[in-house]
Design a protein around this motif. Structure first.
Motif, mmCIF file in Angstrom:
data_model
loop_
_atom_site.group_PDB
_atom_site.id
_atom_site.type_symbol
_atom_site.label_atom_id
_atom_site.label_comp_id
_atom_site.label_asym_id
_atom_site.label_seq_id
_atom_site.Cartn_x
_atom_site.Cartn_y
_atom_site.Cartn_z
ATOM 1 N N LEU A 133 -1.010 9.161 5.892
ATOM 2 C CA LEU A 133 -0.511 9.735 4.888
ATOM 3 C C LEU A 133 1.049 10.573 5.440
ATOM 4 O O LEU A 133 0.438 11.006 6.652
ATOM 5 N N VAL A 134 2.151 10.104 4.781
ATOM 6 C CA VAL A 134 3.314 11.369 4.855
ATOM 7 C C VAL A 134 3.690 11.649 4.076
ATOM 8 O O VAL A 134 4.137 11.777 2.775
ATOM 9 N N LEU A 135 3.833 13.197 4.410
ATOM 10 C CA LEU A 135 3.830 14.636 3.403
ATOM 11 C C LEU A 135 5.844 15.217 3.917
ATOM 12 O O LEU A 135 6.017 15.635 4.743
ATOM 13 N N ARG A 136 6.169 14.332 3.028
ATOM 14 C CA ARG A 136 7.902 15.465 2.827
ATOM 15 C C ARG A 136 8.363 16.099 2.341
ATOM 16 O O ARG A 136 7.863 16.081 1.486
ATOM 17 N N ALA A 137 9.541 16.901 3.240
ATOM 18 C CA ALA A 137 9.798 18.164 2.938
ATOM 19 C C ALA A 137 11.430 18.539 3.328
ATOM 20 O O ALA A 137 10.922 18.616 4.369
ATOM 21 N N PRO A 138 11.637 19.036 2.279
ATOM 22 C CA PRO A 138 13.511 19.470 3.263
ATOM 23 C C PRO A 138 13.736 20.330 3.683
ATOM 24 O O PRO A 138 12.572 21.463 2.948
ATOM 25 N N TYR A 139 13.748 21.059 5.662
ATOM 26 C CA TYR A 139 13.570 22.486 5.471
ATOM 27 C C TYR A 139 15.433 23.262 6.026
ATOM 28 O O TYR A 139 15.921 22.591 5.702
ATOM 29 N N GLY A 140 15.576 24.208 6.162
ATOM 30 C CA GLY A 140 16.011 24.922 6.813
ATOM 31 C C GLY A 140 17.244 25.008 5.813
ATOM 32 O O GLY A 140 16.817 24.853 4.559
ATOM 33 N N PRO A 155 0.253 6.598 1.328
ATOM 34 C CA PRO A 155 1.227 7.253 0.266
ATOM 35 C C PRO A 155 1.633 8.169 0.702
ATOM 36 O O PRO A 155 1.953 8.853 2.157
ATOM 37 N N ILE A 156 3.208 8.517 0.506
ATOM 38 C CA ILE A 156 4.321 9.250 1.135
ATOM 39 C C ILE A 156 4.845 10.199 -0.209
ATOM 40 O O ILE A 156 5.115 9.964 -1.166
ATOM 41 N N ALA A 157 4.250 11.427 0.176
ATOM 42 C CA ALA A 157 4.411 12.734 -0.729
ATOM 43 C C ALA A 157 5.698 13.646 -0.456
ATOM 44 O O ALA A 157 5.331 13.712 0.544
ATOM 45 N N GLU A 158 6.115 13.902 -1.962
ATOM 46 C CA GLU A 158 7.666 14.338 -1.043
ATOM 47 C C GLU A 158 6.776 16.137 -1.915
ATOM 48 O O GLU A 158 6.468 16.210 -3.022
ATOM 49 N N ILE A 159 7.579 16.712 -0.996
ATOM 50 C CA ILE A 159 7.461 17.704 -1.371
ATOM 51 C C ILE A 159 8.817 18.335 -1.514
ATOM 52 O O ILE A 159 9.477 18.170 -0.608
ATOM 53 N N GLN A 160 9.207 19.232 -3.114
ATOM 54 C CA GLN A 160 10.529 19.577 -2.793
ATOM 55 C C GLN A 160 11.514 20.410 -2.167
ATOM 56 O O GLN A 160 12.600 20.447 -1.903
ATOM 57 N N PHE A 161 10.630 21.389 -1.934
ATOM 58 C CA PHE A 161 11.086 22.104 -0.766
ATOM 59 C C PHE A 161 10.122 23.296 0.160
ATOM 60 O O PHE A 161 9.111 23.177 0.167
ATOM 61 N N LEU A 162 10.575 22.978 1.296
ATOM 62 C CA LEU A 162 9.359 23.488 2.256
ATOM 63 C C LEU A 162 8.613 25.251 1.854
ATOM 64 O O LEU A 162 7.705 25.071 2.332
ATOM 65 N N GLY A 163 9.548 25.499 1.041
ATOM 66 C CA GLY A 163 9.012 26.874 0.306
ATOM 67 C C GLY A 163 8.080 26.610 -0.135
ATOM 68 O O GLY A 163 7.302 28.033 -0.597
ATOM 69 N N PHE A 164 8.208 25.224 -1.579
ATOM 70 C CA PHE A 164 6.309 24.853 -1.861
ATOM 71 C C PHE A 164 5.516 24.578 -1.341
ATOM 72 O O PHE A 164 5.143 23.818 -2.025
ATOM 73 N N LEU A 165 6.070 24.182 -0.005
ATOM 74 C CA LEU A 165 4.963 23.347 1.138
ATOM 75 C C LEU A 165 3.363 24.212 1.192
ATOM 76 O O LEU A 165 2.585 23.303 1.258
ATOM 77 N N ARG A 171 0.500 -0.772 -0.315
ATOM 78 C CA ARG A 171 -0.089 0.570 -0.069
ATOM 79 C C ARG A 171 0.848 1.348 0.211
ATOM 80 O O ARG A 171 0.137 2.688 -0.113
ATOM 81 N N VAL A 172 1.666 1.186 0.033
ATOM 82 C CA VAL A 172 2.991 2.758 0.302
ATOM 83 C C VAL A 172 3.668 2.848 -1.310
ATOM 84 O O VAL A 172 3.701 1.761 -1.833
ATOM 85 N N ILE A 173 3.089 3.704 -1.801
ATOM 86 C CA ILE A 173 3.491 4.704 -2.775
ATOM 87 C C ILE A 173 4.101 5.700 -2.373
ATOM 88 O O ILE A 173 3.660 6.775 -1.885
ATOM 89 N N VAL A 174 4.834 6.307 -3.583
ATOM 90 C CA VAL A 174 5.755 7.771 -3.211
ATOM 91 C C VAL A 174 5.059 8.294 -4.179
ATOM 92 O O VAL A 174 5.063 8.238 -5.852
ATOM 93 N N LEU A 175 4.775 9.668 -4.413
ATOM 94 C CA LEU A 175 4.833 10.093 -5.491
ATOM 95 C C LEU A 175 5.138 11.091 -5.146
ATOM 96 O O LEU A 175 5.502 12.306 -3.747
ATOM 97 N N GLY A 176 5.743 12.907 -5.960
ATOM 98 C CA GLY A 176 6.395 13.751 -6.286
ATOM 99 C C GLY A 176 6.656 13.972 -6.825
ATOM 100 O O GLY A 176 6.568 13.598 -8.368
ATOM 101 N N GLU A 177 7.270 15.341 -6.821
ATOM 102 C CA GLU A 177 7.794 16.216 -8.120
ATOM 103 C C GLU A 177 9.163 15.351 -8.413
ATOM 104 O O GLU A 177 10.344 15.355 -7.499
#
Lengths: 356, 328
Positions: free
Chosen positions: B113-120, B77-87, B23-29
């Motif tokens: 869901l998990v929403l991942r984003a690099p920050y800082g 779902p594990i959704a990636e947002i490319q940068f926190l600034g775009f979240l 059931r775990v899938i990854v999506l994002g840019e």
């Protein structure tokens, strides 16, 4: 050099007087099927009438009537199977009733009780979405889950003309097109986004054409012709479930009521236009057809009104009789298990300290 | 056991979760063939296929909304947002849907869901690529906010986030994605959410921090030790909800606290932690100090170092919590 051409087709079977303008689709040749659609629209209007009365007497909160739009909700729901998933806006009362949400649950919801969205049936349908158009990407996610599991199911997402101006809706249509997700977007174009008329919402000639930029088909349907709604949404769903990808259906209807019980449409729209729109409303149209074909009588009508009123009144009584949820319910469903960090806050509410 | 950097540990946790649970899938840019702009999803599409690693259009609201729909259908779902600034385009989805779907349906529909984003900051990045606005996210009811600070915690906390039945925003300290490595067992073992990690025990002062600032804070603690100040260091790790019990217990012991975060001062979580400590009788024996970013726009590369909390600012703040005991 022309590199692409597009067209949007309008579909109608019954004109406003109830006369057929083209041969009916197969399902409509069974009078009982049409009577079922008719009864559902009348039940929806009965529910609306009761809900407004309950709001006026402070028994429920602010309520958005679906007066005049019954054919959109009932028609699209009738096109769905039980396994499909509905993602409504907040004016699809007729669709919810058709799919098995009880009027008691609906009174609960509009009365301000979350239990009203814990439908006994249908378990997978989404609750109303109050933030405009924000449920459109959910529908793509639901449809994507169905597609990844190779299930022959589809999602139906409903929103109004105003929602088509939102980025959420554009993003959702675009993603649905990319992934050929089994979703049908139904635009319930009731011509009004509170006080802003359809013409002021967008320069686009139709709302169905919003689909074209997303690379998916878009059709327009007479949203006051329940046969047309049922037929066009049905074909779209059939295609979607079979792997044919998403579609957009713009249903042209009219919001005969105020936006909600907190609104006064007289402030911003001409009552003559509303009177004109009444001539096209969906219930009288189907009744004229049924009566003209000997499939409906005055006795049938009286009996239906009595039964619908009795059912909705019974539901209201059940709603009045429900005990309020306990204060602990404020915390009980926030997470699967309440984090330790929140136990103190819950205890404060449960012990009643918040009453001072 | 394998040597892993944070970026490797996050990748390993996703691969482990995907192998364990279909059931775990990854999506994002750019998460597919490109492996993400930081290569965090590198190789996942080869292992698990394009059905489970989906490149999306550039549509952050849509990504978050699709993840809500997937999650409500029982996917993970594990959704990636490319940068926190775009979240920020996802906040409507987080506030209005992800965080409240369980509540508003009385548990009928949920949102795992998990929403991942690099920050800082601190990597001399472009505009909008250096923010640390986790407090905005930690204000949202019904979601969790998690920030790891080491490869082992990145691995264990991400597995916990993926398996958690509720929405988790998982912010990745991109400045230290590749800053160090350690032995991490890819054994599928999760670490607990809603729990602080005491990284160093001490008697004189408690340093509370999270994410990339753990590096400066631990270095400060080492320098303080050489000056005879025994600092306890707490990695908050889960910023919503905060495990205040561990922080209060520590400060009850040390009597003094400095909170260190990259995020702006006003409305930052340092204020929340300070308030919660102040609400406890007899815990604080000195003023609270906060070492944070400033209430400014994060400067671009040339001035960035003036914004980022430094070891010397942490040292100064510690001394200010104990003015009568340690001369400046």
């Amino acid at each position: 050099m022309q590199v692409a051409t597009f067209a949007v087709t309008h579909h109608r079977f019954l004109d406003p007087s109830g006369r057929t303008v083209q041969p009916l689709p197969a399902f409509a040749n069974d009078p009982e099927t049409l009577r079922e659609l008719y009864r559902a629209m009348v039940l929806t209007r009965t529910f609306d009438t009761k809900a407004i009365a309950l709001q006026r007497s402070s028994r429920i909160g602010t309520y958005p009537s679906s007066l005049g739009q019954e054919a959109v909700a009932v028609g699209l729901a009738a096109a769905m199977t039980a396994d499909d998933v509905l993602l409504p806006s907040f004016r699809e009362h007729g669709a919810q009733l058709w799919r098995g949400v009880t009027p008691t649950e609906m009174f609960l919801y509009w009365g301000g009780d979350e239990r009203g969205s814990d439908f006994a049936v249908p378990r997978e349908d989404f609750p109303n979405s109050v933030p405009i158009g924000s449920q459109a990407p959910h529908a793509v996610g639901v449809a994507l889950a169905m597609k990844l599991r190779r299930q022959p199911r589809a999602a139906v997402c409903v929103f109004g003309d105003g929602a088509t101006s939102k980025g959420d809706v554009a993003e959702a249509m675009n993603m649905a097109g990319n992934w050929r997700a089994p979703v049908v977007f139904v635009i319930s174009n009731n011509r009004w986004a509170i006080s802003v008329p359809r013409a002021a919402q967008t320069a686009a000639a139709t709302l169905a054409q919003k689909a074209i930029a997303a690379g998916i088909p878009g059709d327009q349907v007479d949203g006051n012709d329940v046969i047309a709604v049922r037929h066009v949404v049905g074909e779209a769903l059939h295609a979607a479930r079979a792997g044919g990808g998403p579609r957009v259906v713009e249903a042209l209807t009219y919001r005969l009521s105020d936006h909600t019980t907190a609104d006064s449409a007289k402030r911003y729209r001409d009552q003559d236009a509303v009177a004109e729109a009444w001539k096209e409303e969906p219930i009288g149209r189907l009744r004229a057809y049924l009566t003209g074909h000997g499939a409906w009588s005055d006795d049938d009508e009286c009996q239906l009104i009595d039964e619908s009123t009795a059912r909705i009144d019974r539901a209201a009584e059940q709603y009045f009789a429900m005990e309020p949820a306990p204060p602990s319910a404020v915390f009980e469903y926030l997470y699967a298990a309440l984090p330790k960090a929140l136990e103190g806050q819950r205890d404060e509410v449960v012990q009643g300290h918040h009453h001072g | 056991m394998a040597e892993m950097r944070i970026v490797d540990a996050i990748n390993a946790a996703m691969a482990r979760a995907m192998a364990d649970d279909e059931r775990v899938i990854v999506l994002g840019e750019d998460v597919g063939i490109d492996g993400g702009v930081f290569r965090v999803t590198d190789g996942l599409i080869r292992k698990f296929g394009a059905d489970r690693v989906l490149d999306t259009p550039i549509a952050e609201t849509g990504i978050a909304g699709v993840a809500v729909g997937l999650a409500a259908q029982g996917m993970r779902p594990i959704a990636e947002i490319q940068f926190l600034g775009f979240l920020y385009a996802t906040i409507d989805q987080l506030v209005n849907h992800a965080g409240r779907l369980r509540t508003r349906t009385r548990g009928r529909l949920t949102c795992p869901l998990v929403l991942r984003a690099p920050y800082g900051g601190g990597i001399h990045a472009l505009e909008h690529h250096s923010e640390s606005t986790e407090a905005m996210l930690a204000h949202i009811p019904g979601v969790r906010v998690v920030i790891p600070s080491s490869p082992a915690r990145a691995y264990g906390l991400l597995l916990a986030a993926i398996r958690d039945p509720d929405p988790v925003v998982y912010l990745e300290p991109k400045r230290i994605y590749r800053a160090g490595h350690e032995e991490v067992a890819d054994d599928g073992a999760a670490l607990p959410l809603d729990t602080c990690f005491v990284l160093r025990e001490g008697r004189n002062v408690t340093l509370v921090t999270w994410g990339a600032m753990v590096v400066e804070t631990m270095m400060a603690a080492g320098l303080l030790a050489s000056q005879g100040i025994d600092a306890e260091v707490i990695d908050v790790a889960t910023l919503k909800p905060i495990d205040m019990a561990t922080i209060v217990a520590s400060v009850r012991k040390t009597g003094r606290v400095v909170v260190v975060h990259e995020a702006a001062l006003s409305g930052g979580l340092g204020g929340e932690i300070a308030a919660r400590l102040a609400e406890e009788d007899g815990v604080l024996r000195g003023p609270v100090r906060r070492v944070t970013g400033y209430d400014t726009v994060v400067p671009l590369a040339k001035l960035e170092r003036h914004y980022m909390p430094s070891i010397s600012r942490i040292m100064t703040a510690v001394r200010e919590t104990m003015p009568s005991e340690i001369p400046a």
